[in-house]
Design a protein around this motif. Structure first.
Motif, mmCIF file in Angstrom:
data_model
loop_
_atom_site.group_PDB
_atom_site.id
_atom_site.type_symbol
_atom_site.label_atom_id
_atom_site.label_comp_id
_atom_site.label_asym_id
_atom_site.label_seq_id
_atom_site.Cartn_x
_atom_site.Cartn_y
_atom_site.Cartn_z
ATOM 1 N N ALA A 15 0.826 -1.203 0.000
ATOM 2 C CA ALA A 15 0.000 0.000 0.000
ATOM 3 C C ALA A 15 0.862 1.255 0.000
ATOM 4 N N SER A 16 1.932 1.252 0.792
ATOM 5 C CA SER A 16 2.818 2.414 0.846
ATOM 6 C C SER A 16 3.501 2.663 -0.491
ATOM 7 N N ALA A 17 3.827 1.584 -1.183
ATOM 8 C CA ALA A 17 4.531 1.708 -2.464
ATOM 9 C C ALA A 17 3.574 1.926 -3.630
ATOM 10 N N GLY A 18 2.290 1.679 -3.401
ATOM 11 C CA GLY A 18 1.322 1.822 -4.485
ATOM 12 C C GLY A 18 1.415 0.713 -5.506
ATOM 13 N N VAL A 19 1.821 -0.495 -5.033
ATOM 14 C CA VAL A 19 1.929 -1.647 -5.928
ATOM 15 C C VAL A 19 1.146 -2.803 -5.325
ATOM 16 N N SER A 20 1.088 -3.905 -6.023
ATOM 17 C CA SER A 20 0.372 -5.075 -5.529
ATOM 18 C C SER A 20 1.233 -5.871 -4.563
ATOM 19 N N VAL A 21 0.562 -6.696 -3.747
ATOM 20 C CA VAL A 21 1.287 -7.589 -2.843
ATOM 21 C C VAL A 21 2.171 -8.540 -3.647
ATOM 22 N N ALA A 22 1.685 -8.943 -4.813
ATOM 23 C CA ALA A 22 2.477 -9.841 -5.664
ATOM 24 C C ALA A 22 3.796 -9.202 -6.079
ATOM 25 N N THR A 23 3.776 -7.891 -6.347
ATOM 26 C CA THR A 23 5.011 -7.197 -6.732
ATOM 27 C C THR A 23 5.999 -7.167 -5.575
ATOM 28 N N VAL A 24 5.497 -6.890 -4.369
ATOM 29 C CA VAL A 24 6.376 -6.908 -3.194
ATOM 30 C C VAL A 24 6.958 -8.290 -3.010
ATOM 31 N N SER A 25 6.151 -9.322 -3.194
ATOM 32 C CA SER A 25 6.629 -10.694 -3.062
ATOM 33 C C SER A 25 7.722 -11.002 -4.084
ATOM 34 N N LYS A 26 7.549 -10.480 -5.313
ATOM 35 C CA LYS A 26 8.576 -10.685 -6.333
ATOM 36 C C LYS A 26 9.905 -10.062 -5.918
ATOM 37 N N VAL A 27 9.848 -8.859 -5.327
ATOM 38 C CA VAL A 27 11.072 -8.194 -4.861
ATOM 39 C C VAL A 27 11.735 -9.024 -3.771
ATOM 40 N N LEU A 28 10.942 -9.516 -2.831
ATOM 41 C CA LEU A 28 11.478 -10.320 -1.742
ATOM 42 C C LEU A 28 12.174 -11.572 -2.260
ATOM 43 N N ASN A 29 11.635 -12.144 -3.336
ATOM 44 C CA ASN A 29 12.168 -13.399 -3.851
ATOM 45 C C ASN A 29 13.157 -13.215 -4.989
ATOM 46 N N GLY A 30 13.554 -11.953 -5.230
ATOM 47 C CA GLY A 30 14.588 -11.693 -6.222
ATOM 48 C C GLY A 30 14.159 -11.935 -7.653
ATOM 49 N N ARG A 31 12.867 -11.851 -7.930
ATOM 50 C CA ARG A 31 12.380 -12.062 -9.291
ATOM 51 C C ARG A 31 12.853 -10.919 -10.194
ATOM 52 N N PRO A 32 13.228 -11.204 -11.439
ATOM 53 C CA PRO A 32 13.761 -10.154 -12.319
ATOM 54 C C PRO A 32 12.699 -9.269 -12.966
ATOM 55 N N ASP A 33 11.432 -9.718 -12.970
ATOM 56 C CA ASP A 33 10.398 -8.995 -13.706
ATOM 57 C C ASP A 33 9.781 -7.865 -12.891
ATOM 58 N N VAL A 34 10.650 -7.011 -12.311
ATOM 59 C CA VAL A 34 10.213 -5.824 -11.581
ATOM 60 C C VAL A 34 11.073 -4.654 -12.045
ATOM 61 N N ALA A 35 10.446 -3.541 -12.347
ATOM 62 C CA ALA A 35 11.198 -2.361 -12.802
ATOM 63 C C ALA A 35 12.196 -1.930 -11.732
#
Length: 337
Positions: A15-35
């Motif tokens: 909510a603070s970042a204005g993105v989805s929970v899935a996007t935060v999860s991707k960052v946590l797991n080192g997924r490459p498909d995040v700007a």
């Protein structure tokens, strides 16, 4: 059931970042498909809001405590430091796992959490400093980091262990000046290395204090290894006038410079004096034995392990940077000019 108000959730960070929970999860797991900009924002918010993964080493079954040690290259210098960390680990009942930090730049929090789940209590790196992305992941996993002899200044506060490189550079140069040398060259490591810069500044300070000019071309920077010493030592000896003494910022590069001199028919120390830095085992394996500046390499490894374990236990440490004293060891490769 009410949620623990003291614990930040992925939803709150999203909510603070204005993105989805899935996007935060991707960052946590080192997924490459995040700007990149989104990744940076989410990582910042995770740290600021104190997000803690739902499991940590305090929740895992007890595993054998280990310390991860990153080593970029095995050489005489790194071998001495590794011995110190292994000895300290054996004394404290902790295993030391030595690894090469290859292909870890994009690893995320899941990688750091896997280290914790595998029993890692801390990370020690030799010369290399983890990237900001790695440091963020390690911070979220509550895995402390200690750097030995960092090659560059980290972008974030990192606990480090080193030696008095500036004082060592001064001592080596003053010794050659005291022997009557005036054409003294400096054979250094990578130009951007903080340890190299400190040793070079020590060399310059000693020359300036003695009123002796540093001639054009008398400072060469490349690397700390034997081939670097051979190549750059040869370049120094091809100068006109050639130096009568070389202060090399590492024992291996000093050995390379000695070999370059012998290939030109020069005698050590009659025709060329050489002083190294580190005092590794190879310093006593040549004839004559190498005059060098001793770094307490094993002790640096010992202190790094003890500091890392103190940080892992949540203890406060007196200083986030420790410098151990260097000492000039006079042997047979330097003589009167």
């Amino acid at each position: 059931m009410s949620r623990n108000p003291g614990r930040t959730t992925l939803a709150a960070v999203a909510a603070s970042a204005g993105v989805s929970v899935a996007t935060v999860s991707k960052v946590l797991n080192g997924r490459p498909d995040v700007a990149p900009a989104t990744r940076s924002l989410v990582q910042t918010l995770l740290l600021e809001q104190g997000y803690t993964p739902p499991t940590s080493h305090r929740d895992q079954p007890q595993a054998t405590a280990t310390v991860e040690m990153w080593v970029d290259d095995l050489c005489a210098y790194s071998t001495e430091v590794i011995k110190g960390t292994v000895e300290a680990g054996a004394e404290l009942g902790v295993a030391v796992v030595v690894t090469y930090p290859k292909d870890l730049t994009d690893k995320g929090v899941s990688w750091a959490r896997d280290l914790v789940a595998g029993g890692r209590r801390a990370l020690i790196t030799l010369m290399s400093v983890p990237t900001p992305h790695q440091l963020a992941a390690l911070s979220l996993a509550r895995l402390p980091v200690v750097v030995i002899d960092p090659l560059k200044l980290p972008e974030a506060p990192v606990t480090s262990v080193g030696s008095t490189n500036f004082a060592g550079g001064m001592a080596a140069t003053q010794h050659l000046l005291g022997l009557g040398h005036r054409r003294i060259a400096y054979l250094g490591g990578p130009a951007t290395s903080t340890t190299n810069q400190a040793r070079m500044h020590g060399y310059r300070a000693a020359m300036e204090a003695a009123g002796v000019p540093v001639l054009d071309g008398y400072i060469r920077t490349s690397g700390f290894c034997y081939p670097d010493g051979m190549q750059e030592g040869a370049a120094l000896l091809d100068l006109d006038p050639a130096p009568t003494a070389i202060f090399a910022a590492g024992d291996e590069s000093a050995m390379g410079a000695i070999q370059a001199a012998r290939a030109r028919g020069l005698r050590i120390p009659e025709d060329l004096s050489v002083v190294g830095f580190d005092d590794t085992e190879i310093a006593t394996m040549t004839s004559p034995q190498l005059t060098t500046v001793r770094q307490p390499l094993r002790q640096m490894g010992v202190i790094a392990v003890r500091t890392a374990l103190r940080l892992a236990a949540g203890e406060r440490i007196e200083s986030h940077h420790v410098e151990l004293a260097t000492e000039l060891v006079i042997r047979g490769t330097a003589a009167a000019a």
